[in-house]
Scaffold this active site. Structure first.
Site, PDB file in Angstrom:
ATOM      1  N   ALA A  26       0.820  -1.213   0.000  1.00 25.56           N
ATOM      2  CA  ALA A  26       0.000   0.000   0.000  1.00 25.56           C
ATOM      3  C   ALA A  26       0.852   1.260   0.000  1.00 25.56           C
ATOM      4  O   ALA A  26       0.374   2.349  -0.357  1.00 25.56           O
ATOM      5  CB  ALA A  26      -0.914  -0.005   1.227  1.00 25.56           C
ATOM      6  N   LYS A  27       2.116   1.144   0.389  1.00 28.55           N
ATOM      7  CA  LYS A  27       2.981   2.314   0.519  1.00 28.55           C
ATOM      8  C   LYS A  27       3.323   2.957  -0.827  1.00 28.55           C
ATOM      9  O   LYS A  27       3.769   4.107  -0.868  1.00 28.55           O
ATOM     10  CB  LYS A  27       4.259   1.933   1.273  1.00 28.55           C
ATOM     11  CG  LYS A  27       4.012   1.476   2.698  1.00 28.55           C
ATOM     12  CD  LYS A  27       3.365   2.545   3.563  1.00 28.55           C
ATOM     13  CE  LYS A  27       3.256   2.127   5.012  1.00 28.55           C
ATOM     14  NZ  LYS A  27       2.665   3.176   5.875  1.00 28.55           N
ATOM     15  N   ASP A  28       3.099   2.234  -1.919  1.00 27.99           N
ATOM     16  CA  ASP A  28       3.304   2.848  -3.236  1.00 27.99           C
ATOM     17  C   ASP A  28       2.452   4.102  -3.392  1.00 27.99           C
ATOM     18  O   ASP A  28       2.855   5.089  -4.007  1.00 27.99           O
ATOM     19  CB  ASP A  28       2.905   1.872  -4.349  1.00 27.99           C
ATOM     20  CG  ASP A  28       3.942   0.792  -4.587  1.00 27.99           C
ATOM     21  OD1 ASP A  28       4.949   0.755  -3.863  1.00 27.99           O
ATOM     22  OD2 ASP A  28       3.730  -0.026  -5.504  1.00 27.99           O
TER      23      ASP A  28
END
Length: 346
Positions: free
Chosen positions: A47-49
């Site tokens: 999700a950090k993208d």
């Protein structure tokens, strides 16, 4: 007439629009309908993208990031990978201060992506000069032309998920979602997603997942940081020993805590039953679902979305390594199905 080439210009165009996948076997016997938002489908496998790309592009738009700049960040690994990936495409140098709690797999991946990595001791206070928070701040001061992302206190962390994850889940569930279950670390994922969903329907219940050894649940309930709550734990990217400014505690209805061992086993169970090779933090989210179901939180009409934020490849030396599990004392309750003997043909 030549046919059009259907291709993306670069890997960053694949960020977001991750699938919602129904959970079947792992939720057998549960009350309700359960769906995983599988963030491992992002190109950086987490999700950090979303926050890395959003924060970097906002900095570019404002003229803070220019050619030759260096991006510095504090990370448990996933955000660092996303930033390193974006830095390659956009032409920036990348320096990361990483917690020693991060798996060797994550650290090796960061180095393979061209990032300069500083591994900092995990079990020190946030204001200790050796902590990854303070090391990142120092590196920012020492590095000319650098920008410090500071995901724990950067409101753009929330905005990234408000503009992407929230709308995606609302559309994918046809506006029928009743519960959002998401891990809480920096707080950006749960806060931004929840803010959008509650704007559409204030009755959507938002449940944050916290770790034993973290201060978030008690802070949410009392408004006070209790240092007696802090002790070492193994789950990465979940919980905190400080109060992150990127968490909107008012929009979260409640927190539930999960243990290191239960979360590790839950991740392995999801991989074994659903065919989704999920990470440690995803296992924590799954364990929270189990506990909430046992507590009677859901009924037959519940439409529950759980965010699986990471991929299992980042934890090969940890939760998917039987020796590591045994060393942590996690193998005491392991089922036969969780581990298979390797047979060599001679």
């Amino acid at each position: 007439m030549k046919k059009e080439i259907k291709a993306y210009n670069n890997i960053l165009e694949l960020v977001g629009n991750t699938p919602l996948v129904k959970l079947n076997k792992v939720t057998k016997g549960f009350q309700g309908n359960f769906y995983a938002k599988v963030e491992a489908f992002n190109p950086g496998h987490s999700a950090k993208d979303r926050i890395a790309l959003h924060i970097i592009e906002e900095a570019e738009r404002k003229g803070i990031l220019t050619e030759g700049s260096t991006i510095i960040e504090t990370t448990s690994g996933n955000t660092g990978f996303s930033i390193a990936m974006a830095s390659i495409i956009k032409g920036y140098d990348c320096i990361l201060a990483v917690s020693s709690k991060s798996s060797k797999d994550k650290i090796d991946m960061l180095r393979s992506m061209g990032a300069k990595v500083y591994v900092c001791p995990a079990h020190v206070s946030a204001d200790d000069p050796r902590s990854y928070y303070e090391v990142a701040k120092r590196l920012h001061k020492e590095t000319k032309g650098s920008i410090y992302i500071n995901q724990y206190f950067n409101k753009l962390n929330i905005e990234a998920h408000y503009k992407s994850t929230g709308p995606e889940i609302w559309e994918q569930t046809g506006g029928r979602i009743t519960h959002l279950v998401a891990c809480s670390g920096t707080g950006g994922t749960i806060s931004g997603t929840a803010r959008f969903l509650k704007e559409q329907n204030p009755d959507v219940k938002v449940i944050g997942v916290d770790a034993f050894g973290s201060v978030l649940k008690k802070y949410h309930e009392t408004g006070k940081l209790d240092e007696k709550e802090i002790y070492p734990y193994r789950i990465e990217g979940l919980g905190k020993n400080l109060i992150p400014g990127a968490t909107d505690f008012e929009i979260i209805d409640e927190y539930i805590k999960v243990t290191d061992a239960d979360s590790a086993h839950a991740a392995r169970e999801v991989s074994r039953t659903e065919g989704m090779f999920v990470g440690y933090t995803s296992g924590a989210a799954m364990q929270a679902l189990k506990q909430l179901n046992e507590a009677g939180e859901f009924d037959g009409n519940s439409i529950v979305v759980v965010v699986f934020p990471d991929h299992g490849s980042r934890y090969m030396s940890k939760i998917y390594n039987d020796q590591w599990m045994e060393d942590q004392g996690f193998m005491n309750t392991i089922s036969v199905e969780e581990t298979q003997e390797i047979q060599f043909v001679k």
